[in-house]
Design an enzyme around this catalytic site. Structure first.
Site, PDB file in Angstrom:
ATOM      1  CD  GLU A   1      -4.002   4.298   3.552  1.00 27.87           C
ATOM      2  OE1 GLU A   1      -4.583   4.403   2.469  1.00 27.87           O
ATOM      3  OE2 GLU A   1      -4.560   3.906   4.602  1.00 27.87           O
TER       4      GLU A   1
ATOM      5  CE1 TYR B   1      -3.869   7.415   1.433  1.00 26.28           C
ATOM      6  CE2 TYR B   1      -2.644   7.407  -0.634  1.00 26.28           C
ATOM      7  CZ  TYR B   1      -3.354   6.735   0.343  1.00 26.28           C
ATOM      8  OH  TYR B   1      -3.563   5.389   0.232  1.00 26.28           O
TER       9      TYR B   1
END
Length: 399
Positions: free
Chosen positions: A205, A117
């Protein structure tokens, strides 16, 4: 403003981010043609909506599930596209009404070794751009932070120095990347940082950022949001707006320069000033009900602007009552009263209305309200206003 995955990947790629090859499709036939042009024989078909959780999503009234589908042939791409496009996809972020899938993103598949992530966001407490990363990619970072906070790594970027490679190298080692992967992670983070700062983003993101079986890093999914206050520097970003994905109430509010955010409650709020709006929402919560919106008409709104705000509130079917809370400094209370009266007559007042006015020309404003003939309730202060609108809404439910 949010944009679609394929648009975010285009911006990131222009700044050096490694992404799989892919193209956007508006029909099943177009999706099939795109698959034929891509390398390999494994493809990913992704619904393009402004919501997360697409992979676990379900289509309204359809047996097919999943807004992200793995296809092992060109024929499967076409089949999946037929099942996905022009269907309403429901995810945990869309609410039960879901979002209509108007376009798909078809990209080449890859062999995944690990999922990481990575995001860049503004930490308002530190007043710095902050890197957030974790070995637990492909999951909601909020869940990871809640259950295993030690697995979430962060680093703040000094605004005077900007992005530093040593920070990326340190994070890469802590993510257990090795050899060429460390150099690639520096490239990935540099690309994310350059994209963020170039376009005045509020969020970049990448989830997941994958390590392929060949040991290379690849941005498999991407999400970007932008600070609309900086759009005067980025006129081209306006072209990325998809109004089909935006709340029509927010679109209408934007046309009049109103600050509006739709919420899930039942009491509509019209306030001047962001701080007063937040206090109004808080006191409604304290009285046991939920606000239906955040709406700031600003300090010097015109009659037309206030009337538009009132129309937006009354057009919301969830609204069971309206609270107008105005403190007149630059804003005159008689202007507010005139606009509220005019809009009420125009739209038709079918829910309880409580008005609290204070400040410039308050006596004139209150006199206009009392002589309007409207079935409204005048409040003395904010606490009184909140109690009265909550009582009126609850009384309406019983009748």
């Amino acid at each position: 403003m949010n944009i679609h995955e394929y648009q975010a990947k285009t911006l990131l790629k222009s700044c050096g981010m490694p992404v799989p090859e892919g193209h956007v499709a508006h029909s099943a036939a177009e999706a099939k043609d795109i698959a034929r042009s891509l390398p390999g024989d494994v493809f990913v078909v992704k619904a393009q909506i402004h919501a997360g959780g697409r992979g676990a999503g379900k289509y309204v009234g359809e047996p097919a599930t999943g807004g992200v589908r793995l296809a092992r042939s060109v024929g499967e791409v076409e089949t999946f596209a037929c099942e996905m496009i022009d269907r309403t996809l429901v995810t945990k972020q869309t609410g039960p009404e879901g979002r209509l899938v108007r376009k798909l993103y078809v990209e080449a598949g890859c062999q995944i070794g690990r999922e990481l992530y990575l995001s860049l966001l503004v930490d308002r407490e530190k007043r710095r751009l902050t890197i957030v990363t974790s070995q637990d990619g492909g999951m909601d970072i909020e869940d990871v932070a809640a259950k295993t906070p030690e697995r979430v790594l962060t680093a703040s970027i000094d605004p005077g120095m900007g992005f530093q490679e040593w920070q990326a190298r340190d994070l890469a080692v802590r993510l257990e990347l090795r050899g060429k992967q460390i150099r690639q992670f520096i490239q990935v983070l540099r690309a994310a940082y350059d994209t963020f700062t170039t376009y005045d983003a509020s969020l970049v993101e990448i989830n997941p950022l994958v390590v392929t079986k060949d040991g290379d890093l690849l941005a498999l999914d991407a999400k970007m949001s932008f600070d609309e206050s900086a759009f005067f520097r980025h006129r081209d970003l306006e072209d990325l707006r998809d109004e089909n994905e935006e709340d029509p109430r927010e679109q209408e509010a934007a046309r009049f320069g109103l600050s509006y955010i739709g919420l899930d409650g039942t009491i509509g709020c019209m306030v001047n000033g962001a701080g007063l709006a937040m206090a109004t929402m808080d006191i409604i919560n304290a009285e046991g009900e939920q606000p239906a919106n955040f709406l700031d008409v600003g300090g010097g709104a015109s009659r037309e602007k206030v009337a538009a705000a009132f129309r937006i509130l009354l057009a919301d079917p969830k609204v069971e009552g309206v609270l107008v809370n105005i403190f007149g400094g630059i804003m005159r209370c008689d202007v507010i009263a005139d606009a509220v009266i005019g809009a009420s007559h125009e739209v038709g007042l079918k829910v309880p209305l409580v008005v609290r006015l204070a400040g410039t020309n308050v006596e004139e404003g209150l006199t206009m309200l009392k002589e309007s003939g409207l079935p409204l309730i005048v409040a003395d202060d904010l606490g009184d206003a909140a109690r009265k609108i909550v009582a009126a809404v609850r009384s309406g439910r019983k009748s």
